[in-house]
Design an enzyme around this catalytic site. Sequence first.
Site, PDB file in Angstrom:
ATOM      1  N   ASN A  20       5.058  -5.644  -6.188  1.00  0.00           N
ATOM      2  CA  ASN A  20       3.853  -5.699  -7.022  1.00  0.00           C
ATOM      3  C   ASN A  20       4.053  -4.841  -8.273  1.00  0.00           C
ATOM      4  O   ASN A  20       5.106  -4.243  -8.457  1.00  0.00           O
ATOM      5  CB  ASN A  20       2.626  -5.252  -6.214  1.00  0.00           C
ATOM      6  CG  ASN A  20       2.810  -3.852  -5.677  1.00  0.00           C
ATOM      7  OD1 ASN A  20       2.911  -2.892  -6.437  1.00  0.00           O
ATOM      8  ND2 ASN A  20       2.904  -3.728  -4.368  1.00  0.00           N
ATOM      9  N   ASP A  26       1.066  -5.968   1.246  1.00  0.00           N
ATOM     10  CA  ASP A  26       0.242  -6.265   2.423  1.00  0.00           C
ATOM     11  C   ASP A  26       0.946  -7.245   3.359  1.00  0.00           C
ATOM     12  O   ASP A  26       0.640  -7.287   4.544  1.00  0.00           O
ATOM     13  CB  ASP A  26      -1.107  -6.840   1.977  1.00  0.00           C
ATOM     14  CG  ASP A  26      -1.961  -5.747   1.343  1.00  0.00           C
ATOM     15  OD1 ASP A  26      -1.924  -4.619   1.857  1.00  0.00           O
ATOM     16  OD2 ASP A  26      -2.635  -6.015   0.333  1.00  0.00           O
ATOM     17  N   LYS A  41      21.790 -15.727   1.005  1.00  0.00           N
ATOM     18  CA  LYS A  41      20.918 -16.096  -0.117  1.00  0.00           C
ATOM     19  C   LYS A  41      20.399 -17.530   0.069  1.00  0.00           C
ATOM     20  O   LYS A  41      21.186 -18.439   0.343  1.00  0.00           O
ATOM     21  CB  LYS A  41      21.728 -15.999  -1.414  1.00  0.00           C
ATOM     22  CG  LYS A  41      20.910 -16.245  -2.645  1.00  0.00           C
ATOM     23  CD  LYS A  41      21.760 -16.196  -3.888  1.00  0.00           C
ATOM     24  CE  LYS A  41      20.973 -16.769  -5.049  1.00  0.00           C
ATOM     25  NZ  LYS A  41      21.831 -17.180  -6.142  1.00  0.00           N
ATOM     26  N   PHE A  96      -6.640   5.085  -1.819  1.00  0.00           N
ATOM     27  CA  PHE A  96      -6.887   4.465  -3.115  1.00  0.00           C
ATOM     28  C   PHE A  96      -7.324   3.024  -2.876  1.00  0.00           C
ATOM     29  O   PHE A  96      -6.916   2.415  -1.894  1.00  0.00           O
ATOM     30  CB  PHE A  96      -5.607   4.465  -3.967  1.00  0.00           C
ATOM     31  CG  PHE A  96      -5.357   5.783  -4.642  1.00  0.00           C
ATOM     32  CD1 PHE A  96      -5.019   6.904  -3.902  1.00  0.00           C
ATOM     33  CD2 PHE A  96      -5.471   5.898  -6.029  1.00  0.00           C
ATOM     34  CE1 PHE A  96      -4.792   8.125  -4.519  1.00  0.00           C
ATOM     35  CE2 PHE A  96      -5.246   7.111  -6.656  1.00  0.00           C
ATOM     36  CZ  PHE A  96      -4.912   8.224  -5.906  1.00  0.00           C
ATOM     37  N   LYS A 134     -14.262   0.655   2.734  1.00  0.00           N
ATOM     38  CA  LYS A 134     -12.876   1.050   2.999  1.00  0.00           C
ATOM     39  C   LYS A 134     -12.796   2.502   3.447  1.00  0.00           C
ATOM     40  O   LYS A 134     -12.027   2.838   4.342  1.00  0.00           O
ATOM     41  CB  LYS A 134     -12.058   0.845   1.720  1.00  0.00           C
ATOM     42  CG  LYS A 134     -10.629   0.480   1.997  1.00  0.00           C
ATOM     43  CD  LYS A 134      -9.942  -0.076   0.781  1.00  0.00           C
ATOM     44  CE  LYS A 134     -10.159  -1.573   0.644  1.00  0.00           C
ATOM     45  NZ  LYS A 134      -9.385  -2.157  -0.451  1.00  0.00           N
ATOM     46  N   LYS A 178     -11.155   2.990   7.088  1.00  0.00           N
ATOM     47  CA  LYS A 178      -9.830   3.619   7.139  1.00  0.00           C
ATOM     48  C   LYS A 178      -9.897   5.064   7.630  1.00  0.00           C
ATOM     49  O   LYS A 178      -8.881   5.734   7.700  1.00  0.00           O
ATOM     50  CB  LYS A 178      -9.167   3.563   5.764  1.00  0.00           C
ATOM     51  CG  LYS A 178      -8.928   2.150   5.296  1.00  0.00           C
ATOM     52  CD  LYS A 178      -7.714   2.064   4.422  1.00  0.00           C
ATOM     53  CE  LYS A 178      -7.501   0.633   3.970  1.00  0.00           C
ATOM     54  NZ  LYS A 178      -6.103   0.307   3.786  1.00  0.00           N
TER      55      LYS A 178
HETATM   56  O1  C5P Z   1      -6.723  -2.099   2.129  1.00  0.00           O
HETATM   57  P1  C5P Z   1      -6.139  -1.709   0.827  1.00  0.00           P
HETATM   58  O2  C5P Z   1      -4.725  -2.207   0.627  1.00  0.00           O
HETATM   59  O3  C5P Z   1      -7.000  -1.971  -0.368  1.00  0.00           O
HETATM   60  O4  C5P Z   1      -6.070  -0.112   0.941  1.00  0.00           O
HETATM   61  C1  C5P Z   1      -5.521   0.652  -0.054  1.00  0.00           C
HETATM   62  C2  C5P Z   1      -5.196   2.008   0.505  1.00  0.00           C
HETATM   63  O5  C5P Z   1      -4.491   1.906   1.732  1.00  0.00           O
HETATM   64  C3  C5P Z   1      -4.251   2.740  -0.422  1.00  0.00           C
HETATM   65  O6  C5P Z   1      -4.518   4.113  -0.285  1.00  0.00           O
HETATM   66  C4  C5P Z   1      -2.884   2.368   0.113  1.00  0.00           C
HETATM   67  O7  C5P Z   1      -1.909   3.324  -0.218  1.00  0.00           O
HETATM   68  C5  C5P Z   1      -3.141   2.300   1.596  1.00  0.00           C
HETATM   69  N1  C5P Z   1      -2.333   1.270   2.278  1.00  0.00           N
HETATM   70  C6  C5P Z   1      -1.352   1.667   3.179  1.00  0.00           C
HETATM   71  N2  C5P Z   1      -0.623   0.710   3.859  1.00  0.00           N
HETATM   72  C7  C5P Z   1      -0.842  -0.594   3.643  1.00  0.00           C
HETATM   73  C8  C5P Z   1      -1.836  -0.996   2.730  1.00  0.00           C
HETATM   74  C9  C5P Z   1      -2.560  -0.039   2.071  1.00  0.00           C
HETATM   75  O8  C5P Z   1      -1.144   2.864   3.361  1.00  0.00           O
HETATM   76  N3  C5P Z   1      -0.111  -1.502   4.291  1.00  0.00           N
END
Ligand code: C5P
Length: 408
Positions: free
Chosen positions: A211, A280, A290, A324, A338, A342
């Site tokens: 990303n 994600d 490849k 974040f 969130k 979380k």
């Molecule tokens: O759910 P979302 O991706 O929006 O959450 C963002 C937060 O979760 C950020 O702090 C990011 O660093 C953390 N995150 C993580 N592992 C993931 C996805 C997001 O630690 N796989």
Amino acid sequence: MRITLGVTGGVAAYKAAELVRLLQQDAFIVQVVMTRGAREFITPLTFAALSGQKVITDLFEKSSSGEANLESAIEHIAVAQRTDLLLVAPATADILAKFARGVADDFLTTLYLATTAPVVVAPAMNVNMWNHAATQENIQVLRARGVKIVNPDEGYLACGMTGAGRLAGQQEIVAAVRETLYAQKDLCGQTVLVTAGPTCEDLDPVRYLTNRSSGKMGYAVAEAAARRGARVFLISGPVSLETPAGVERINIRTAEEMQRAVAQKFPGSSIAIFAAAVADYRPTEMQPEKLKRNKEPLTIRLEPTPDILAEAARTKGDRLIVGFAAETQNVAENARKKLASKNADLLVANDVTAEGAGFDHDTNIVTLFSRDGRDLALPKLSKSEVAQRILDEVVRLRALRNVQHSPV
Ligand code: C5P
């Protein structure tokens, strides 16, 4: 620690040479910046020899063909921004006026505006210039802004007059530097874990999913935490940023590697700040060879990556957790959800579609959502300033928790 010493044009400029030595004895690395006026009194060579570093004199160094060199300006600013403190000694009435008004017409004045490090100034000038209402007003403005002023001593001045205006003693200036640096150490004794940057999820030996994260926000947080006295572990995806001074960096590529590194460092941390843009999803399988191009459409199966923050937060104990959220709509609503889902204590939410916010910018526009119900909407700020505000909130939440936990 790095100190940038600005030397301006006064008879006391020669005293700055001794100051370089004293600061070095205190194990500071000193980068000297001289104004044009200072160079009338003492040569850059003296400071280069003493500090062991090239002295910065101009914003735009001239190239051999006589053209202004933009690269040198950028490099100079980068070097100077790595400073832990800006000290100006001696500071003339002129530089105080320029700092107070935000004039940026040479390297030192530009640096004053560009740095987020604390600033200490030690004025030296003729007694009437020092006592003049204009100078005193400028001093008030700077003091109100948090600049530490080391007042000049009284005594015999080079102009033949007697009174206040003599550069303060060098020991006093070094003491003010130390005091200013250590006053900000509100994260002393804390171990802060920061994740930053993107992750790369391999598809085959040459291709991967990633990303647009630059890592700038996470690096700014790591740098600010180190400056405030914390031990900092920075778990970083691939980015093109230098490791901030005093930060221990662990490089990873994939979400899985980041998860392993976090699992290792999280137990020993007291604060964990998850600024990374973790992918994600990742390809279900990494192809050993490849993938060949052909005319057929290609479907790639993806599986979710572990939520590193959420997993760590399950066993958070006393640790303070910052997450974040990069959102494109309903920022406040999503952020509050969130924060709860979380199990974080603070959520830094930004609308990545806003002008001057999000990926690869040096500025950000965020709102801080705290566990105690406080929403703090910040204006557009540099990422280092945002980092400081996040840490201010972390310190506030820790203090609050200590009050709640302490016996009555
Ligand atoms: O759910 P979302 O991706 O929006 O959450 C963002 C937060 O979760 C950020 O702090 C990011 O660093 C953390 N995150 C993580 N592992 C993931 C996805 C997001 O630690 N796989």
